[in-house]
Each structure stands twice: as C-alpha cells, then as structure tokens.
Design a protein around this motif. Structure first.
Motif: not given
Length: 241
Positions: A43-65
C-alpha cells in the motif's frame, strides 16, 4: 497506546495488506507478516513507516511494482525481506536511501532492468540476495563499496560482462553465488579467488579459481558415432506359376 511490533507470520492470512498498517503510528518498527497467503501490492500508506527497522513480507503472493515513493520513506530500515513473491518492474534507485540497511532479500521475484547503482552505496550491507530475477546489465566496480558484506547472491539473472576485481574488497565474504543463469565472460580475478579461498567461502566460482579457465558454458562431451546397422533386403517370394 503505541504499536511497536506486529508479528503474525506463518499463519494462513489471506487478502491484501491493509492500508491502516501504514498509519499505525510513528513507533511501529517491526512488521512481520511473512509466510502467509497475502496478495496485492504494498500500500501507498507504507511510505509513512519512517521508523520501520524490520519489514518481513517474504513468502507471500504479493504483486505489483516496488514504488519509489514508498521505499523512499523507509529511511530507518535495517532488514528488508521481500523474497519469494511476484513483484515486477525495476528495483528503485531510492533503495540507496536505506543507508542503515544491513540485510536485503528480494530474490525469487520477477524484478528486471539494471541493478541500481545506488544499492552499492548502502555500505552497512552484510547480506544481499537478488538471485532468481531478471536483472540485466553488468556489475560495476562500485560493488566493492560493500566492504562489510558476508553473503552475496546474484545468480539466476541475465547479467553480463566480467566479474569485477573489486569484489576482493569484501574481506568477510563467505557466501558468493554469481555464475548460474548469468552470461559473464573472462576469468575470475585472482584477487577475488584469494579472498574466497582464505575465507573458505561457499561459491560457484571455486572450480574456475582452481583451474583458471574462462567463464563459459560447460563443454559438450563428445559422443562416439554409432555405426548404422546394415540394411538387409527382405527375400522376394517367387511368383505363382
């Protein structure tokens, strides 16, 4: 009340990533949603995650650029896991803004184009996995700026050119995979071989280091010709009187 961590990996979550996660608060620093069945784009709103230190989205079915404007907001990112999804398009140059990142995996997607030069400026990088995509072009000498790296995998792409000698500027390199699926030319630089040998590294270039042979497809083994069986004409029955 502030949300600092959200860990919901290895469930059977379906659907898309909710927009509200991008506005969950400025303190959200760890979001772990890997190994589910999530679909759609980030989502575009994820641009607000300015303090995100660890983001784990692997092993899903995510698409797009991977959107540049979203990635540009992740300036506190330390570990970014995007592997084994269905992302397409290029890796944005904004990856260079993630200057604190020491672990990045985007392997096993459908990413293409050149690997952005800005990636080589993320000098805190210790592990980089980009294998099994469709990246093209050559590897520049600037790759040597990743002097803290331990693990580097660029195999399974469409990369060309020569193996840069600057890889020898990675004194801690213990995992180095680069040949399979690519089309490099020339030989493996001796100084690269020396570093890998000293580190007892696991690498697909070690055989070439030992032989000094040029990079290229494996030779085709000669096959002994098979003599054809002689053709014996069938007997002709005499005509009836």
């Amino acid at each position: 009340t502030s949300l600092y961590w959200m860990i919901m990996n290895k469930n059977q979550l379906t659907g898309t990533l909710p927009e509200f996660l991008g506005t969950a608060g400025p303190n959200l620093s760890r979001l772990v949603l890997d190994s589910n069945q999530l679909v759609g784009s980030i989502p575009d709103s994820f641009a607000n995650l300015s303090n995100m230190a660890r983001l784990r989205l692997q092993n899903n079915l995510l698409t797009g650029e991977l959107k540049p404007e979203v990635m540009a907001g992740w300036t506190s990112m330390g570990q970014l896991h995007l592997s084994t999804n269905q992302f397409v398009g290029t890796l944005p140059s904004e990856i260079g803004l993630l200057s604190s990142m020491d672990y990045f995996e985007a392997n096993d997607n459908n990413l293409s184009g050149k690997i952005p030069e800005e990636l080589w400026t993320v000098t805190n990088m210790e592990s980089l996995f980009l294998q099994n995509n469709q990246f093209s072009g050559s590897i520049p000498s600037e790759i040597g700026l990743l002097s803290n790296i331990w693990d580097l995998d660029l195999s399974g792409n469409n990369l060309t050119g020569s193996i840069p000698s600057e890889i020898a500027l990675m004194p801690n390199l213990i995992w180095f995979q680069i040949l399979q699926g690519n089309s490099f030319t020339g030989t493996i630089p001796q100084e690269v071989c020396a570093v890998l040998t000293a580190n007892q590294a696991t690498s697909d270039v070690m055989d070439l280091c030992a032989s000094g042979a040029s990079i290229g497809p494996a030779p085709i083994e000669a096959v002994e010709p098979v003599e054809p069986e002689p053709i014996v004409p069938a007997p002709v029955e005499p005509a009836a009187p």
